[in-house]
Enzyme design. Sequence first.
Site, PDB file in Angstrom:
ATOM      1  N   ASP A  38      28.413  37.218  32.340  1.00  0.00           N
ATOM      2  CA  ASP A  38      28.570  38.509  31.995  1.00  0.00           C
ATOM      3  C   ASP A  38      27.587  38.989  30.876  1.00  0.00           C
ATOM      4  OD1 ASP A  38      29.262  40.995  32.047  1.00  0.00           O
ATOM      5  OD2 ASP A  38      31.152  40.920  31.732  1.00  0.00           O
ATOM      6  N   ASP A  39      26.549  39.939  31.110  1.00  0.00           N
ATOM      7  CA  ASP A  39      25.599  40.329  30.319  1.00  0.00           C
ATOM      8  C   ASP A  39      24.706  39.358  29.431  1.00  0.00           C
ATOM      9  OD1 ASP A  39      26.944  42.674  30.706  1.00  0.00           O
ATOM     10  OD2 ASP A  39      27.622  43.087  28.660  1.00  0.00           O
ATOM     11  N   CYS A  78      28.251  45.952  35.168  1.00  0.00           N
ATOM     12  CA  CYS A  78      29.032  45.382  35.757  1.00  0.00           C
ATOM     13  C   CYS A  78      29.698  45.597  37.360  1.00  0.00           C
ATOM     14  CB  CYS A  78      30.011  45.140  34.891  1.00  0.00           C
ATOM     15  SG  CYS A  78      29.678  44.537  33.225  1.00  0.00           S
ATOM     16  N   ARG A  82      28.717  43.369  40.802  1.00  0.00           N
ATOM     17  CA  ARG A  82      29.692  42.355  41.293  1.00  0.00           C
ATOM     18  C   ARG A  82      29.683  42.683  42.511  1.00  0.00           C
ATOM     19  NH1 ARG A  82      31.986  39.850  36.635  1.00  0.00           N
ATOM     20  NH2 ARG A  82      30.447  40.210  35.139  1.00  0.00           N
ATOM     21  N   LYS A 135      36.294  37.088  35.428  1.00  0.00           N
ATOM     22  CA  LYS A 135      36.062  38.739  35.551  1.00  0.00           C
ATOM     23  C   LYS A 135      36.116  39.098  36.939  1.00  0.00           C
ATOM     24  CE  LYS A 135      33.283  42.559  33.866  1.00  0.00           C
ATOM     25  NZ  LYS A 135      32.522  42.881  32.791  1.00  0.00           N
ATOM     26  N   HIS A 137      36.646  42.961  37.981  1.00  0.00           N
ATOM     27  CA  HIS A 137      35.954  44.241  37.796  1.00  0.00           C
ATOM     28  C   HIS A 137      35.475  44.746  38.962  1.00  0.00           C
ATOM     29  CE1 HIS A 137      33.806  46.579  34.513  1.00  0.00           C
ATOM     30  NE2 HIS A 137      34.664  47.274  34.843  1.00  0.00           N
ATOM     31  N   SER A 160      36.518  44.346  32.165  1.00  0.00           N
ATOM     32  CA  SER A 160      35.786  43.768  30.840  1.00  0.00           C
ATOM     33  C   SER A 160      36.849  43.525  29.822  1.00  0.00           C
ATOM     34  CB  SER A 160      34.919  44.774  30.356  1.00  0.00           C
ATOM     35  OG  SER A 160      33.783  44.838  31.560  1.00  0.00           O
ATOM     36  N   HIS A 236      29.759  38.824  27.265  1.00  0.00           N
ATOM     37  CA  HIS A 236      29.968  40.314  27.071  1.00  0.00           C
ATOM     38  C   HIS A 236      30.954  40.485  25.806  1.00  0.00           C
ATOM     39  CE1 HIS A 236      32.027  44.310  27.695  1.00  0.00           C
ATOM     40  NE2 HIS A 236      31.299  44.387  29.037  1.00  0.00           N
ATOM     41  N   ASP A 288      25.343  39.085  35.801  1.00  0.00           N
ATOM     42  CA  ASP A 288      25.486  40.276  36.145  1.00  0.00           C
ATOM     43  C   ASP A 288      24.715  41.383  35.860  1.00  0.00           C
ATOM     44  OD1 ASP A 288      26.905  40.820  33.819  1.00  0.00           O
ATOM     45  OD2 ASP A 288      28.332  42.126  34.485  1.00  0.00           O
ATOM     46  N   ASN A 289      24.017  41.393  34.694  1.00  0.00           N
ATOM     47  CA  ASN A 289      23.257  42.494  34.489  1.00  0.00           C
ATOM     48  C   ASN A 289      22.453  41.847  33.168  1.00  0.00           C
ATOM     49  OD1 ASN A 289      26.275  44.064  33.826  1.00  0.00           O
ATOM     50  ND2 ASN A 289      24.963  43.507  31.968  1.00  0.00           N
ATOM     51  N   LYS A 309      20.646  45.915  29.530  1.00  0.00           N
ATOM     52  CA  LYS A 309      21.882  46.372  30.223  1.00  0.00           C
ATOM     53  C   LYS A 309      21.657  47.869  30.337  1.00  0.00           C
ATOM     54  CE  LYS A 309      26.924  46.352  30.305  1.00  0.00           C
ATOM     55  NZ  LYS A 309      27.979  45.750  29.522  1.00  0.00           N
TER      56      LYS A 309
HETATM   57 MG    MG Z   1      28.043  42.616  32.615  1.00  0.00          MG
END
Ligand code: MG
Length: 467
Positions: A38-39, A78, A82, A135, A137, A160, A236, A288-289, A309
């Site tokens: 994540d991130d 996010c 996803r 996660k 989300h 998150s 994240h 994811d980003n 992001k």
């Molecule tokens: Mg993310």
Amino acid sequence: MKKKRYVNLTLFVLNCLVLAGLLPAQDSPKNVIVIFADDLGYGDLACFGHPAIATPHLDQMALDGQKWTSFYVAACVCTPSRAALQTGRYPIRNGMCSSRRRVLFPDSKGGLPQAEITIAKMLKTRGYATHAIGKWHLGHLPEYLPTSHGYDSYFGIPYSNDMDAIRNAPKGKAKFWEPRIEYWNVPLMRDEKIIERPANQHTITRRFTEEAVKLIQVNKKEKKPFFIYLAHNLPHVPLFVSNEFTDRSRAGLYGDVIEEIDWSVGTILKTLREENLADDTLVIFTSDNGPWLTFNTHGGSAGLLRDGKGSTWEGGMREPTIFWCPGLVKPGIVREMGSTLDLMPTIASVTDTKLPQNRELDGFDLKPVLLGQTGKSPRDEMFYYHGEEVFAVRKGEFKAHFKTKTSYVGQNEAVVHDPPLLFHLGHDPSEKHDISQQHPEVTSRLAALKKTHEAGISPGENQLIKR
Ligand code: MG
């Protein structure tokens, strides 16, 4: 008798070819593990150029597998990113993106619609055991949880790790610099039940890993093909790490978090080897980003890519990606394009499963590239969505920006570009030198492509604005 001998001889020759690596083994269905950070930024792994963070397990995975240098997510935040991975569809099609509310929040009433088919639901048609960890989300209400979307089990934080901040926590970003578990009252769930609140975030990376290891072993024992979607909540913000990884890296707390995720990947690959499943399990690692740059040293780095992001510059949507399966993937570096949108068709192909038929899918089957049968990816274009809008288009090495918005800060206005900005991502991966004046015919071509794409989209009912 003669016929039997002939059949035996044929089988013997085929086996020899498989053993010699000339033919892929096709007799057992492949297991699949998707590891989704994540991130995590494009430049955050040693094998993608980070000079201080040590990621020996991911580096080895990249050497033994395929490292993809032009691999994209379908959104720069996010929730929509996803949704795209799970369904193989641009999130505009199922209402999982919004220009007003960018992601789902704890007060959201929407989620991934039941009519959508996730990778797990698709693999259920082939008898796979399916597990989501980490996660989600895509909606925390019961009808949207993984167990309502084709997964046999779920263990994780449903959104998150920076949500549910308590009132007494330090104001603004101050609470992130010395994060304490009690500042974020996020739930840890087992299937549909909350089993811990606030989740002890120091131990989530380790516990998610242990869950994955257990599931690999159980399914091996029960001789079941499996799909594990392991979506780490980290890196994240707020950043948390276990005692074992505290102060271990040269890159501070952020580096410690990445090094623990690297340990997690190493532990999973080691388990697959010990269980004799390495040749039968496709493992995909990506994020994811891009990095959340406004969090200074608690956010990662996109390396030489621009921005992060929340933006449709390369740093927001190009992700460090590795495919690994010693029995299937031909080692190398792939500089062709790929996307998380392609995971559903690729997994369908690798597992010999039928793709959903009654809907538009936006992905391509990357299996021929994974096998080394071709160096050319079937993906040659990408639409960069910001909320519900296409901000940029890539075709081949050219990318046109019709609108841009810098990173993920507040509600600053998007800048409209008319004519669009144009970059050659081969010559200029950092998107520094606008060449729209020199190539007006290319910008018009990309503008026409955008128009055709948009004409083919019927937006789904928006899920992110429901509260
Ligand atoms: Mg993310």
